[in-house]
Design an enzyme around this catalytic site. Structure first.
Site, short mmCIF file in Angstrom:
data_model
loop_
_atom_site.label_atom_id
_atom_site.label_comp_id
_atom_site.label_asym_id
_atom_site.label_seq_id
_atom_site.Cartn_x
_atom_site.Cartn_y
_atom_site.Cartn_z
N ASN A 123 49.67 34.69 31.37
CA ASN A 123 50.19 35.89 32.04
C ASN A 123 50.38 35.54 33.52
OD1 ASN A 123 50.72 38.39 33.14
ND2 ASN A 123 48.62 39.15 32.97
N LYS A 179 51.55 37.30 35.78
CA LYS A 179 51.50 38.48 36.66
C LYS A 179 52.72 38.46 37.60
CE LYS A 179 46.51 38.22 36.40
NZ LYS A 179 45.36 39.06 36.52
N HIS A 186 47.80 46.36 29.94
CA HIS A 186 47.00 45.46 30.78
C HIS A 186 46.20 46.32 31.76
CE1 HIS A 186 45.87 42.44 33.72
NE2 HIS A 186 46.09 41.53 32.78
N GLU A 235 45.61 46.08 34.77
CA GLU A 235 46.27 46.32 36.06
C GLU A 235 47.29 47.45 35.94
OE1 GLU A 235 47.37 42.24 36.80
OE2 GLU A 235 45.25 41.74 37.01
N GLU A 277 39.89 42.23 27.27
CA GLU A 277 39.81 41.76 28.65
C GLU A 277 38.88 42.67 29.44
OE1 GLU A 277 43.43 39.24 29.81
OE2 GLU A 277 43.94 41.31 30.22
N GLY A 286 40.44 37.93 36.94
CA GLY A 286 40.74 37.43 38.28
C GLY A 286 39.52 37.32 39.19
N SER A 333 39.23 35.43 33.36
CA SER A 333 38.73 34.19 33.97
C SER A 333 38.45 33.10 32.93
CB SER A 333 37.50 34.48 34.83
OG SER A 333 37.84 35.37 35.88
C1 PEP Z 1 44.96 38.45 32.90
O1 PEP Z 1 45.73 38.63 33.84
O2 PEP Z 1 45.18 38.98 31.81
C2 PEP Z 1 43.78 37.60 33.11
C3 PEP Z 1 42.96 37.38 32.12
O3 PEP Z 1 43.65 37.03 34.36
P1 PEP Z 1 42.61 35.87 34.79
O4 PEP Z 1 42.65 34.82 33.72
O5 PEP Z 1 43.11 35.39 36.10
O6 PEP Z 1 41.25 36.50 34.86
#
Ligand code: PEP
Length: 251
Positions: free
Chosen positions: A8, A10, A95, A97, A166, A172, A211
């Site tokens: 992803n 972003k 997501h 976000e 998630e 992040g 992460s």
């Molecule tokens: C994500 O954006 O779905 C995500 C898991 O980000 P990160 O791996 O940076 O934590």
């Protein structure tokens, strides 16, 4: 089951940097050999570039959001049909976000998943609890509520969903759920999919995201119900992403 790794991006990238990254991905041997499945979800402005570079490879690609509407006066929105013009295989829906910064509700996320399925695109339905919810012991209730809204809306099509767990506190932040912590949630989501779809729920993929890195991917992917990963930051770094693809192929 074969693991699925989804990057992803972003809101990152530009035409020049993307090209270098995509050429590196296109040459990945673990994906080329079919040892794992892999996809990249990019900003819609770059879908044409993804299609151009990846269409002769085993890579799949996707978008990060889709409109809940079919067509019409929805300025700024992109419909599932429009995504389909670029041969997208996946679209992220819900997501954290989007839920956090754009106020997306469970029912809106469910409507987006429906639109994607109707256009022949597999929605990757993101669910996950905040740190406060985890500390209040509400993790399982939150993820079950978020997934239930989608299952209720899509009915028998629930077999076609990909689910991504998630934890919001892990996205992040460099803080990852431990493999047993993640597995415990995945087992609950698996049971929910089986309750909705019978045996077919056993073959739905449930990804972990938050992460995931080259260092922790193998341990997470070794868990029974962790069928792949949704990778943010590390998907922008070709060496790290390729280590995750290697871990997925070996798992
Ligand atoms: C994500 O954006 O779905 C995500 C898991 O980000 P990160 O791996 O940076 O934590």
């Amino acid at each position: 089951m074969k693991k699925l790794i989804v990057g992803n991006w972003k809101m990152n990238g530009n035409l020049t940097a993307n090209q270098d990254l995509l050429v590196a991905l296109a040459g990945n041997q673990n994906v080329a050999s079919g040892a794992c499945d892999a996809a990249v979800c990019a900003p819609v402005s770059y879908l044409f570039q993804l299609k151009n570079v990846l269409e002769t490879t085993r890579w799949m690609w996707g978008a990060q959001d889709v409109s809940a509407h079919d067509a019409g006066a929805y300025t700024g929105e992109v419909s599932a049909g429009m995504l389909k013009d670029f041969n997208v295989r996946y679209v992220l829906v819900g997501h954290s976000e989007r839920r956090q910064y754009h106020g997306e509700s469970d029912s809106l996320v469910a409507a987006k998943a429906q639109r994607a399925l109707a256009a022949g695109i597999t929605p990757i339905v993101c669910v996950g609890e905040t740190l406060a919810e985890r500390e209040r012991g509400e993790t399982m209730d939150v993820v079950k509520r978020q997934l239930a809204a989608v299952i209720h809306a899509v009915g028998h099509c629930a077999t076609e969903l990909v689910v991504a767990y998630e934890p919001v506190w892990a996205i992040g932040t460099g803080q990852t759920a431990s493999p047993p912590q993640a597995q415990a949630v995945h087992a609950v989501l698996r049971a929910q999919l089986v309750a909705a779809c019978g045996e077919h729920g056993m073959s739905s993929r449930i990804l972990y995201g938050g992460s995931m890195t080259a260092a922790n991917a193998a341990a997470l992917l070794a868990e029974n119900d962790i069928d792949g990963g949704l990778i943010g930051g590390a998907s922008l770094k070709p060496t790290d992403f390729s280590s995750i693809l290697f871990a997925a192929s070996a798992a």
